[in-house]
Enzyme design. Structure first.
Site, mmCIF file in Angstrom:
data_model
loop_
_atom_site.group_PDB
_atom_site.id
_atom_site.type_symbol
_atom_site.label_atom_id
_atom_site.label_comp_id
_atom_site.label_asym_id
_atom_site.label_seq_id
_atom_site.Cartn_x
_atom_site.Cartn_y
_atom_site.Cartn_z
ATOM 1 C CG ASP A 399 -1.855 0.641 1.167
ATOM 2 O OD1 ASP A 399 -2.837 1.441 0.142
ATOM 3 O OD2 ASP A 399 -3.347 0.357 1.888
ATOM 4 C CG ASP A 465 -9.666 1.818 -0.203
ATOM 5 O OD1 ASP A 465 -9.110 0.594 -0.729
ATOM 6 O OD2 ASP A 465 -9.236 2.504 0.845
#
Ligand code: GLA
Length: 660
Positions: A399, A465
């Site tokens: 990430d 997301d």
């Protein structure tokens, strides 16, 4: 000889003003004494063949500063692949004179009849929405100054005749294979040349070369064909022929993030793992929250050791259970980041990117670790290696959750974005090299790092997301212009999407996730027995199709019907297609316009049947009630078949099989 004698601008791969080009220059190089390099002269041209699966030709052009013997040498590499894709980059080497590199910007011409520009815009949870505008005079310039590709990235910029679509209109497209700051442009000045292209966006003082030093620009990609599907096919082929790509079937994945967020413990996650295995999950990924003091997003980044508070016996009890249940184990990391509230930040504040005495403004309570600093790099590399040595981790979800703002290296006072980006690539590559078989997923607050630079190394992208399937239709459509389905992470989430609050059926969530690398991201412990059984069937079904998806050509109908879209995956022999037709809004016409299935062989007969039973039983045409129909490829594309009146949030998944 160029036509410069008449002052008519002529183009080179890196266009420059000495040939009367007054558009964006292809290079900006300044010698130490302040003199700009204004003309490069070709001194050598070599050609060779690409022998790998990518197949193609390479032209290597060596050029030198035409006016200064101590000026730089520039080597331009032009690679042309069998698929039609072209990429260009340049390596600048300082000779006697030191040099500041301002920009390397490969540009290619497009014809006058390319008069519309399409690219993508977006933000967190809403990546890659298409925008279009006339190709008007001036420069359509998109820049990312966020130190990452970013969620607002244009991703692919395409130009063509007005209203060019997925199936029609000659299209020229460009993309920058780079995960740091970049610019991409479509430019029309008062010359016959319209150009597209772009490159890395460098900051003042960021890349200064001493004699003997080099700078290599990222690759700028160019694609050309009829319809956007052709452009997508060129990018997909490029990724599918990557030298060290994974070829084994993509495992159905479970990610723990939306199931438990930071609330990790062995009991709950063991139960989740058992549920996951029971529905056919093959890879279990433990997301954020397992390390250091990371109980929420305010602390712990940088301390890559397992939290003894949450995992008193380490991760072994969970990893062993996961493995015993027949699943691989994957782990979330964010190696380029650091929370000020962490042991690492307290020990090494000088490793944080920022001015000497002032940290940049916080974002998600975090700062960026200076990986261009060799000590910081080695520290993070060895922490990650320790984890990979201790546990059988086959997958890292990597990430990157904040922008690089004021990204000054405290080691040298210079902007570090370029070297930071290279360091990240190197770190990923070194870990993969040390641990053969290790796969990496590129995530950056969802889909903020999706580009061909990072994808030369990574095996999957986290698309967004937002896993609300209604939002995902557009997000995945935009992303899939660059990314083939087997690399595009697509998860089934909770009935009520966490990021939008919208409720959708399980069938719809599955239908949309079907078009990517399937995952599950919800708390299976709270799912009804009936839905668990359904999920198991869905995972099984996707496994039957995953080989097909990973090898098929993607096709998109230019569907005039509002709210409806049809994406298909047709194998290369044209005898089988999987089509996912979905609707996210009510249709303008009633009954709904016919449904066109595109990209099949015109003269073959096909049988169209249902892969999933439709749950929407409103106005079903007879062929759906019967379960199948037949038609030629041409009829399916040009006339179409009767469509159900879709309710928003419903889908049909169709198997189309040649009858010969
Ligand atoms: C980012 C990612 C999410 C999740 C969280 C964890 O937002 O995109 O998928 O991993 O970080 O903090």
């Amino acid at each position: 000889m160029s036509d410069q004698i008449n002052g008519v601008p002529s183009l080179t791969l890196l266009p420059d003003p000495s040939y009367a080009w007054y558009g964006t220059p292809g290079f900006s190089l300044t010698l130490a004494d302040g003199n700009p390099v204004t003309r490069l002269e070709v001194v050598d041209i070599e050609t060779s063949q690409i022998e790998s699966d990518r197949k193609g030709s390479v032209v290597l052009i060596t050029a030198e500063d035409a006016d200064r013997g101590d000026g730089p040498t520039v080597k331009i590499e032009l690679e042309m692949f069998g698929s039609g894709l072209i990429r260009i980059r340049a390596t600048v080497a300082a000779r006697e004179a030191a040099l500041a590199v301002g920009a390397i910007t490969p540009l290619l011409p497009v014809p006058q009849y390319a008069d519309e520009v399409m690219d993508f815009v977006g933000r967190h949870l809403r990546e890659r929405h298409e925008q279009r505008q006339p190709f008007s005079l001036g420069t359509h310039l998109r820049e990312s100054r966020r130190g990452r590709t970013s969620m607002q990235a244009p991703t692919v910029l395409a130009v063509g005749p007005k209203d060019f679509g997925y199936r029609s209109g000659e299209v020229w497209a460009t993309h920058i294979g780079w995960s740091g700051d970049q610019r991409i442009l479509a430019e029309r000045v008062h010359t016959p040349h319209r150009v597209i292209g772009g490159g890395e966006l460098l900051h003042d003082g960021e890349v200064n070369l001493e004699s003997g030093e080099e700078y290599t620009s990222p690759w700028t990609y160019f694609a050309h064909g009829v319809g956007l599907d052709t452009i997508a096919a060129q990018f997909h082929t490029f990724l599918r022929t990557r030298p060290d790509r994974v070829t084994r079937p993509r495992p159905v994945t479970l990610n723990t993030w939306e199931a438990v967020y930071f609330d990790q413990n062995l009991t709950d996650l063991t139960e989740l793992a058992k549920n996951a295995a029971a529905v056919g999950v093959e890879r279990f990924v433990l997301d954020d929250g397992w390390f250091g003091s990371r109980r929420n997003d305010a602390a712990g980044l940088g301390d890559w050791t397992v939290s003894s508070e949450v995992w008193p016996d380490g991760l072994t009890p969970l990893v062993s259970t996961v493995n015993e249940l027949g699943m691989e184990f994957g782990l979330w990391v964010e190696p380029e980041m650091i929370n000020p509230d962490s042991a690492l930040a307290r020990k090494h504040p000088e490793w944080i990117l920022g001015r000497e005495n002032r940290d940049p403004i916080l974002a998600r309570n975090q700062q960026v670790l200076d990986l261009s600093n060799p000590d910081a790099y080695e520290h993070i590399k060895s922490a990650l290696m320790d984890l990979l040595d201790e546990y059988p981790i086959t997958y890292l979800k990597w990430d990157h959750n904040r922008d690089l703002l004021e990204p000054i290296s405290r080691a040298n006072g210079r902007v570090a974005t370029h070297f930071q980006t290279l360091a990240t690539y190197r770190l990923m590559s070194e870990l993969k090299c040390a641990k053969p078989g290790l796969e990496i997923e590129s995530c950056s607050s969802g889909g903020g790092r999706i580009d061909l630079g990072v994808m030369e190394i990574c095996d999957r992208v986290w698309t967004s997301d937002c896993i609300d399937p209604v939002e995902r239709v557009q997000i995945q459509r935009g992303t899939s212009l660059l990314v083939p389905p087997e690399i595009l992470g697509a998860h089934i989430g909770d009935a009520r999407a966490h990021t939008t609050g919208r409720a959708t059926t399980l069938d719809f969530r599955f239908a949309i996730a079907f078009a990517g690398h399937l995952g599950i991201e919800c708390d299976l412990r709270g799912v009804s027995a009936e839905d668990l059984t359904k999920l198991r069937g869905m995972a099984q079904l996707w496994k039957q199709w995953r080989y097909h998806l990973a090898n098929a050509k993607q096709v998109n109908a230019d569907d005039p019907e509002t709210g409806r879209s049809a994406v298909g995956f047709v194998n290369h022999s044209g005898d089988r297609g999987l089509f996912i037709v979905s609707s996210i809004a009510t249709s303008e016409t009633y009954p709904t316009d016919r449904l066109r299935l595109v990209g099949l062989d015109d003269d073959r007969q096909y049988e169209v049947s249902l892969v999933l039973e439709p749950t929407d039983d409103l106005k079903l045409p007879p062929w759906i009630i019967k379960g199948k129909t037949t038609a030629s490829g041409r009829a399916l594309e040009e006339v179409g078949i009767a469509s159900p009146t879709f309710m928003p949030g419903s889908a049909l998944v169709l198997d189309v099989r040649a009858l010969d």
